[in-house]
Design an enzyme around this catalytic site. Structure first.
Site, PDB file in Angstrom:
ATOM      1  N   GLU A  22      23.414 -24.777  23.095  1.00  0.00           N
ATOM      2  CA  GLU A  22      24.776 -25.631  22.956  1.00  0.00           C
ATOM      3  C   GLU A  22      26.248 -25.309  23.634  1.00  0.00           C
ATOM      4  OE1 GLU A  22      24.102 -29.997  21.299  1.00  0.00           O
ATOM      5  OE2 GLU A  22      24.414 -27.959  19.713  1.00  0.00           O
ATOM      6  N   TYR A  54      48.732 -45.200  29.027  1.00  0.00           N
ATOM      7  CA  TYR A  54      47.388 -44.558  28.849  1.00  0.00           C
ATOM      8  C   TYR A  54      46.353 -43.596  29.805  1.00  0.00           C
ATOM      9  CZ  TYR A  54      46.559 -48.946  32.392  1.00  0.00           C
ATOM     10  OH  TYR A  54      46.876 -49.438  33.436  1.00  0.00           O
ATOM     11  N   GLU A  74      32.189 -35.207  14.358  1.00  0.00           N
ATOM     12  CA  GLU A  74      32.945 -35.620  13.245  1.00  0.00           C
ATOM     13  C   GLU A  74      34.237 -34.871  12.756  1.00  0.00           C
ATOM     14  OE1 GLU A  74      29.112 -36.607  12.149  1.00  0.00           O
ATOM     15  OE2 GLU A  74      30.265 -34.762  12.711  1.00  0.00           O
ATOM     16  N   LYS A  99      27.848 -39.035  22.437  1.00  0.00           N
ATOM     17  CA  LYS A  99      26.924 -37.798  23.211  1.00  0.00           C
ATOM     18  C   LYS A  99      26.067 -38.321  23.931  1.00  0.00           C
ATOM     19  CE  LYS A  99      25.469 -32.699  22.174  1.00  0.00           C
ATOM     20  NZ  LYS A  99      25.980 -32.220  21.405  1.00  0.00           N
TER      21      LYS A  99
END
Length: 124
Positions: A22, A54, A74, A99
């Site tokens: 990854e 935005y 996290e 994800k």
């Protein structure tokens, strides 16, 4: 007042994950944001200078996660929430990072956090 600005389904391509493979590829993360913002001023003025930008927030989300390259969602959520609150003066936000495809049987996995304080009369 409980006004907010929403950004939903923002796709960010970055390195994310804990496994060695990854760390060598990019994957998509999907970010949803709800940010407390007093929309009465831009609602009256119709002037973009009075609104939460935005497009700038979206660009900052992308650059933050691409630079950070988090191992854990996290960690990405915490850093992103702190960055947005400090740089844009957002008093409260709810942030989700998903994800897609991380678990074969699930559409996505993810985390959702809230930071700051939102009250019935506005934000503190």
């Amino acid at each position: 007042m409980a006004d907010s600005v929403l950004i939903e389904g923002l796709v960010v391509e970055t390195v994310v994950g804990v496994y060695d493979w990854e760390r060598e590829v990019t994957q998509n993360l999907v970010v949803d944001l709800e940010m407390a913002w007093d929309n009465t001023v831009p609602g009256r003025s119709d002037d973009v200078a009075d609104a939460l930008d935005y497009a700038a927030v979206s660009a900052r989300v992308e650059s933050c996660l691409q630079t950070l390259r988090p191992k854990l969602l996290e960690h990405g959520a915490e850093v992103l929430a702190r960055t947005l609150r400090e740089e844009f003066g957002i008093k409260w936000l709810r942030l989700a990072i998903r994800k897609p495809g991380a678990v074969p049987a699930a559409q996505a996995v993810g985390v959702r956090i809230e930071r700051g304080e939102k009250t019935e009369t506005g934000v503190r």
